[in-house]
Design a protein around this motif. Structure first.
Motif, PDB file in Angstrom:
ATOM      1  N   THR A 198      92.137  22.364  25.679  1.00 56.56           N
ATOM      2  CA  THR A 198      91.872  23.360  24.642  1.00 56.56           C
ATOM      3  C   THR A 198      90.580  23.048  23.889  1.00 56.56           C
ATOM      4  OG1 THR A 198      93.163  22.164  22.987  1.00 56.56           O
ATOM      5  CG2 THR A 198      94.326  23.838  24.275  1.00 56.56           C
ATOM      6  N   ILE A 232      88.747  23.639  20.080  1.00 57.05           N
ATOM      7  CA  ILE A 232      89.031  23.910  18.676  1.00 57.05           C
ATOM      8  C   ILE A 232      87.711  24.220  17.980  1.00 57.05           C
ATOM      9  CG2 ILE A 232      89.918  22.971  16.514  1.00 57.05           C
ATOM     10  CD1 ILE A 232      91.633  21.064  18.310  1.00 57.05           C
ATOM     11  N   THR A 262      90.639  27.411  14.673  1.00 60.10           N
ATOM     12  CA  THR A 262      91.264  28.159  15.764  1.00 60.10           C
ATOM     13  C   THR A 262      91.252  27.302  17.027  1.00 60.10           C
ATOM     14  OG1 THR A 262      90.368  30.187  14.832  1.00 60.10           O
ATOM     15  CG2 THR A 262      91.210  30.323  17.050  1.00 60.10           C
ATOM     16  N   GLU A 263      92.342  27.368  17.770  1.00 59.71           N
ATOM     17  CA  GLU A 263      92.471  26.590  19.007  1.00 59.71           C
ATOM     18  C   GLU A 263      92.788  27.542  20.155  1.00 59.71           C
ATOM     19  OE1 GLU A 263      95.295  22.999  20.749  1.00 59.71           O
ATOM     20  OE2 GLU A 263      95.114  23.302  18.602  1.00 59.71           O
ATOM     21  N   MET A 264      91.965  27.474  21.218  1.00 58.00           N
ATOM     22  CA  MET A 264      92.158  28.346  22.382  1.00 58.00           C
ATOM     23  C   MET A 264      91.745  27.614  23.656  1.00 58.00           C
ATOM     24  SD  MET A 264      91.383  32.177  21.438  1.00 58.00           S
ATOM     25  CE  MET A 264      92.456  32.967  20.278  1.00 58.00           C
ATOM     26  N   LYS A 282      85.962  32.116  23.216  1.00 57.55           N
ATOM     27  CA  LYS A 282      87.062  32.841  22.559  1.00 57.55           C
ATOM     28  C   LYS A 282      87.463  32.144  21.265  1.00 57.55           C
ATOM     29  CE  LYS A 282      89.079  34.988  26.636  1.00 57.55           C
ATOM     30  NZ  LYS A 282      90.239  35.050  27.520  1.00 57.55           N
ATOM     31  N   SER A 283      87.416  30.839  21.264  1.00 57.47           N
ATOM     32  CA  SER A 283      87.744  30.085  20.064  1.00 57.47           C
ATOM     33  C   SER A 283      86.723  30.358  18.956  1.00 57.47           C
ATOM     34  CB  SER A 283      87.787  28.592  20.400  1.00 57.47           C
ATOM     35  OG  SER A 283      88.125  27.844  19.281  1.00 57.47           O
ATOM     36  N   SER A 324      87.271  34.006  17.762  1.00 53.15           N
ATOM     37  CA  SER A 324      88.462  34.118  16.926  1.00 53.15           C
ATOM     38  C   SER A 324      88.227  33.503  15.542  1.00 53.15           C
ATOM     39  CB  SER A 324      89.639  33.427  17.616  1.00 53.15           C
ATOM     40  OG  SER A 324      90.777  33.474  16.811  1.00 53.15           O
ATOM     41  N   THR A 325      87.528  32.396  15.504  1.00 52.34           N
ATOM     42  CA  THR A 325      87.205  31.764  14.226  1.00 52.34           C
ATOM     43  C   THR A 325      86.320  32.681  13.396  1.00 52.34           C
ATOM     44  OG1 THR A 325      87.395  29.562  15.193  1.00 52.34           O
ATOM     45  CG2 THR A 325      86.159  29.740  13.137  1.00 52.34           C
TER      46      THR A 325
END
Length: 97
Positions: free
Chosen positions: A47, A49, A66-68, A73-74, A77-78
């Motif tokens: 993952t 972060i 955020t963790e993905m 994508k992380s 999302s953040t």
């Protein structure tokens, strides 16, 4: 606004740096009080972060993590979570004044 990016457990590429700058410079339009953003990118096993710390002149700091599975994508999302928190903070300011 100053943007600092640091990476842990992997090499920070120019592509990631450019992606972050394109995303997060949009926040300057939301708040003139925003003076510093520190984005910390970490890789842990499978993952990624992304942690954003925003510092303001006249407000408390905002911290979002955020963790993905995917780094981009992380970061995305953040950014969305930071934008949401920033909008809420600014709405509170306008409501109480």
């Amino acid at each position: 606004m100053r943007i600092d990016i640091s990476a842990t457990s992997f090499e920070l590429t120019d592509a990631i740096r450019d992606f972050v700058h394109k995303k997060f410079t949009k926040l300057e339009k939301h708040s003139s009080h925003l003076r510093h953003l520190h984005l910390i990118l970490k890789k842990e096993q499978k993952t990624f972060i992304a942690e954003a710390v925003l510092k303001f002149d006249s407000h408390n700091d905002i911290v979002v993590e955020t963790e993905m599975q995917d780094m981009y994508k992380s970061i995305d999302s953040t950014f969305e979570r930071v934008k949401h928190k920033l909008d809420r903070m600014l709405d509170k300011d306008h409501t109480y004044r």
